[in-house]
Design a protein around this motif. Structure first.
Motif, PDB file in Angstrom:
ATOM      1  N   ASN A  11      -4.260   0.850  -9.176  1.00  0.00           N
ATOM      2  CA  ASN A  11      -3.753   1.681 -10.267  1.00  0.00           C
ATOM      3  C   ASN A  11      -2.230   1.695 -10.226  1.00  0.00           C
ATOM      4  OD1 ASN A  11      -2.750   4.442 -11.369  1.00  0.00           O
ATOM      5  ND2 ASN A  11      -4.780   4.191 -12.249  1.00  0.00           N
ATOM      6  N   PRO A  12      -1.549   1.281 -11.293  1.00  0.00           N
ATOM      7  CA  PRO A  12      -0.085   1.153 -11.230  1.00  0.00           C
ATOM      8  C   PRO A  12       0.649   2.473 -11.043  1.00  0.00           C
ATOM      9  CG  PRO A  12      -0.892   0.787 -13.470  1.00  0.00           C
ATOM     10  CD  PRO A  12      -2.096   0.828 -12.590  1.00  0.00           C
ATOM     11  N   VAL A  13       0.100   3.563 -11.560  1.00  0.00           N
ATOM     12  CA  VAL A  13       0.764   4.861 -11.402  1.00  0.00           C
ATOM     13  C   VAL A  13       0.654   5.340  -9.958  1.00  0.00           C
ATOM     14  CG1 VAL A  13       0.787   7.277 -12.129  1.00  0.00           C
ATOM     15  CG2 VAL A  13       0.410   5.476 -13.819  1.00  0.00           C
ATOM     16  N   ILE A  14      -0.546   5.260  -9.401  1.00  0.00           N
ATOM     17  CA  ILE A  14      -0.725   5.661  -8.006  1.00  0.00           C
ATOM     18  C   ILE A  14       0.093   4.756  -7.089  1.00  0.00           C
ATOM     19  CG2 ILE A  14      -2.392   5.959  -6.139  1.00  0.00           C
ATOM     20  CD1 ILE A  14      -4.486   6.610  -8.245  1.00  0.00           C
ATOM     21  N   ALA A  15       0.122   3.457  -7.392  1.00  0.00           N
ATOM     22  CA  ALA A  15       0.925   2.527  -6.594  1.00  0.00           C
ATOM     23  C   ALA A  15       2.404   2.886  -6.652  1.00  0.00           C
ATOM     24  CB  ALA A  15       0.693   1.095  -7.064  1.00  0.00           C
ATOM     25  N   ALA A  16       2.883   3.314  -7.821  1.00  0.00           N
ATOM     26  CA  ALA A  16       4.288   3.708  -7.954  1.00  0.00           C
ATOM     27  C   ALA A  16       4.584   4.955  -7.124  1.00  0.00           C
ATOM     28  CB  ALA A  16       4.625   3.954  -9.421  1.00  0.00           C
ATOM     29  N   LEU A  17       3.677   5.928  -7.143  1.00  0.00           N
ATOM     30  CA  LEU A  17       3.851   7.131  -6.327  1.00  0.00           C
ATOM     31  C   LEU A  17       3.876   6.777  -4.837  1.00  0.00           C
ATOM     32  CD1 LEU A  17       1.388   9.553  -8.169  1.00  0.00           C
ATOM     33  CD2 LEU A  17       3.887   9.737  -8.147  1.00  0.00           C
ATOM     34  N   LEU A  18       2.979   5.878  -4.436  1.00  0.00           N
ATOM     35  CA  LEU A  18       2.904   5.470  -3.038  1.00  0.00           C
ATOM     36  C   LEU A  18       4.156   4.702  -2.625  1.00  0.00           C
ATOM     37  CD1 LEU A  18       1.534   5.103  -0.344  1.00  0.00           C
ATOM     38  CD2 LEU A  18       0.095   3.326  -1.363  1.00  0.00           C
ATOM     39  N   ALA A  19       4.616   3.786  -3.460  1.00  0.00           N
ATOM     40  CA  ALA A  19       5.818   3.006  -3.150  1.00  0.00           C
ATOM     41  C   ALA A  19       7.025   3.922  -2.966  1.00  0.00           C
ATOM     42  CB  ALA A  19       6.086   1.977  -4.239  1.00  0.00           C
ATOM     43  N   ASP A  20       7.144   4.926  -3.834  1.00  0.00           N
ATOM     44  CA  ASP A  20       8.262   5.869  -3.725  1.00  0.00           C
ATOM     45  C   ASP A  20       8.164   6.679  -2.438  1.00  0.00           C
ATOM     46  OD1 ASP A  20      10.556   7.418  -5.050  1.00  0.00           O
ATOM     47  OD2 ASP A  20       9.086   9.005  -4.671  1.00  0.00           O
ATOM     48  N   ALA A  21       6.937   7.107  -2.094  1.00  0.00           N
ATOM     49  CA  ALA A  21       6.754   7.875  -0.861  1.00  0.00           C
ATOM     50  C   ALA A  21       7.098   7.042   0.365  1.00  0.00           C
ATOM     51  CB  ALA A  21       5.315   8.378  -0.777  1.00  0.00           C
ATOM     52  N   LEU A  22       6.727   5.776   0.359  1.00  0.00           N
ATOM     53  CA  LEU A  22       7.062   4.895   1.484  1.00  0.00           C
ATOM     54  C   LEU A  22       8.567   4.686   1.591  1.00  0.00           C
ATOM     55  CD1 LEU A  22       4.235   2.220   1.073  1.00  0.00           C
ATOM     56  CD2 LEU A  22       4.497   3.809   2.996  1.00  0.00           C
ATOM     57  N   ASP A  23       9.227   4.521   0.454  1.00  0.00           N
ATOM     58  CA  ASP A  23      10.684   4.342   0.466  1.00  0.00           C
ATOM     59  C   ASP A  23      11.372   5.566   1.065  1.00  0.00           C
ATOM     60  OD1 ASP A  23      10.569   1.832  -0.627  1.00  0.00           O
ATOM     61  OD2 ASP A  23      10.976   2.485  -2.677  1.00  0.00           O
ATOM     62  N   ARG A  24      10.936   6.757   0.662  1.00  0.00           N
ATOM     63  CA  ARG A  24      11.551   7.972   1.189  1.00  0.00           C
ATOM     64  C   ARG A  24      11.249   8.147   2.677  1.00  0.00           C
ATOM     65  NH1 ARG A  24       8.977  11.845  -0.879  1.00  0.00           N
ATOM     66  NH2 ARG A  24       7.776  10.892  -2.565  1.00  0.00           N
ATOM     67  N   ALA A  25      10.015   7.831   3.079  1.00  0.00           N
ATOM     68  CA  ALA A  25       9.636   7.979   4.482  1.00  0.00           C
ATOM     69  C   ALA A  25      10.413   7.021   5.375  1.00  0.00           C
ATOM     70  CB  ALA A  25       8.135   7.742   4.637  1.00  0.00           C
ATOM     71  N   ALA A  26      10.790   5.860   4.843  1.00  0.00           N
ATOM     72  CA  ALA A  26      11.554   4.885   5.631  1.00  0.00           C
ATOM     73  C   ALA A  26      12.920   5.429   6.029  1.00  0.00           C
ATOM     74  CB  ALA A  26      11.715   3.590   4.839  1.00  0.00           C
ATOM     75  N   GLY A  27      13.376   6.448   5.307  1.00  0.00           N
ATOM     76  CA  GLY A  27      14.656   7.065   5.634  1.00  0.00           C
ATOM     77  C   GLY A  27      14.548   8.241   6.584  1.00  0.00           C
ATOM     78  N   VAL A  28      13.342   8.546   7.026  1.00  0.00           N
ATOM     79  CA  VAL A  28      13.122   9.646   7.975  1.00  0.00           C
ATOM     80  C   VAL A  28      12.962   9.041   9.373  1.00  0.00           C
ATOM     81  CG1 VAL A  28      11.624  11.574   8.615  1.00  0.00           C
ATOM     82  CG2 VAL A  28      11.992  11.036   6.185  1.00  0.00           C
ATOM     83  N   PRO A  29      13.855   9.329  10.305  1.00  0.00           N
ATOM     84  CA  PRO A  29      13.813   8.666  11.619  1.00  0.00           C
ATOM     85  C   PRO A  29      12.451   8.741  12.304  1.00  0.00           C
ATOM     86  CG  PRO A  29      15.866   9.868  11.381  1.00  0.00           C
ATOM     87  CD  PRO A  29      15.033  10.229  10.184  1.00  0.00           C
ATOM     88  N   ALA A  30      11.759   9.862  12.206  1.00  0.00           N
ATOM     89  CA  ALA A  30      10.475  10.001  12.888  1.00  0.00           C
ATOM     90  C   ALA A  30       9.374   9.180  12.232  1.00  0.00           C
ATOM     91  CB  ALA A  30      10.064  11.476  12.920  1.00  0.00           C
ATOM     92  N   LEU A  31       9.574   8.795  10.971  1.00  0.00           N
ATOM     93  CA  LEU A  31       8.555   8.045  10.234  1.00  0.00           C
ATOM     94  C   LEU A  31       8.889   6.560  10.072  1.00  0.00           C
ATOM     95  CD1 LEU A  31       7.731  10.560   7.350  1.00  0.00           C
ATOM     96  CD2 LEU A  31       6.290  10.001   9.312  1.00  0.00           C
ATOM     97  N   ALA A  32      10.170   6.214  10.175  1.00  0.00           N
ATOM     98  CA  ALA A  32      10.604   4.844   9.900  1.00  0.00           C
ATOM     99  C   ALA A  32       9.860   3.788  10.713  1.00  0.00           C
ATOM    100  CB  ALA A  32      12.112   4.722  10.104  1.00  0.00           C
TER     101      ALA A  32
END
Length: 229
Positions: free
Chosen positions: A96-117
């Motif tokens: 689903n492109p909408v769910i995929a977009a939400l997931l991609a954004d969440a992964l991008d933000r999490a990559a900037g969190v040291p404990a999650l990167a």
């Protein structure tokens, strides 16, 4: 993506904390949904992680080399995050492109969190249908996870509303047999299927064994042949 096209009262747009899917009524937002992996940090602590039902079910005896898992129904990626935190390299499939977009954004933000990167670095998202992708994998994975959407039970009213919001975009799997057969065709060591606690086996295929929690169970299909552990 500044704004998505609304459908049935839904709008996809960037809010103060990232990409959100909002349900609107009368021009006002009544509920917004976004991916947020920071909420999972307590579950990713070593003591808590090893008690997670999915992590217990995914455990591979006598592993050799890098462990690879496929989340064939990724959704907002929380299960994939658990697997990645447990040491798997995880490929996430969401059609689903909408769910995929939400997931991609969440992964991008999490990559900037040291404990999650470090965990996110082991996760790769594919916006495609896993039923066609799984039989074409270059090598058999260790684990394939299937989580066909089913009604929320024993959850808070807010969680139920958010799941209902997702269900407006992605209906429960219409062809469970095709999904399971695609996973088996990929020749993993085992297929894990998340089910309601008292729900029927996916596509009527009995599990080798199951891991049972309070509200869900994980059916484990251990496949025959040289890939089996």
């Amino acid at each position: 993506m500044a704004q998505g096209q609304p459908a049935h009262g839904l709008a996809l747009r960037f809010g103060a904390h990232g990409l959100e899917l909002c349900c609107t009524r009368g021009g006002a937002d009544v509920l917004c949904l976004r991916g947020d992996f920071t909420r999972m940090l307590p579950r990713l602590q070593p003591g808590s992680l090893q008690r997670e039902l999915l992590v217990r079910a995914a455990r591979i005896r006598r592993p050799t080399g890098r462990l690879v898992a496929i989340d064939a129904t990724a959704g907002l990626g929380e299960d994939a995050m658990l697997l990645a935190a447990a040491g798997f390299s995880v490929q996430l499939y969401e059609s689903n492109p909408v769910i995929a977009a939400l997931l991609a954004d969440a992964l991008d933000r999490a990559a900037g969190v040291p404990a999650l990167a470090p965990v996110v670095s082991r996760m790769q998202l594919h916006e495609t249908d896993s039923r066609t992708a799984l039989p074409k994998l270059p090598a058999p994975p260790d684990v394939i996870l299937l989580d066909p959407m089913f009604p929320a039970r024993h959850k808070s009213a807010l969680v139920k509303k958010k799941l209902q919001l997702l269900q407006m975009l992605a209906c429960p799997c219409a062809d469970e047999a095709a999904l399971l057969m695609a996973a088996i065709a990929a020749r993993p060591r085992k297929v894990l299927v998340k089910r309601p606690l008292k729900g029927a086996c996916l596509a009527g295929i009995k599990a080798s064994h199951s891991f049972t929690g309070r509200a869900i169970r994980i059916d484990c299909l251990v496949l025959p042949g040289p890939q089996t552990h």
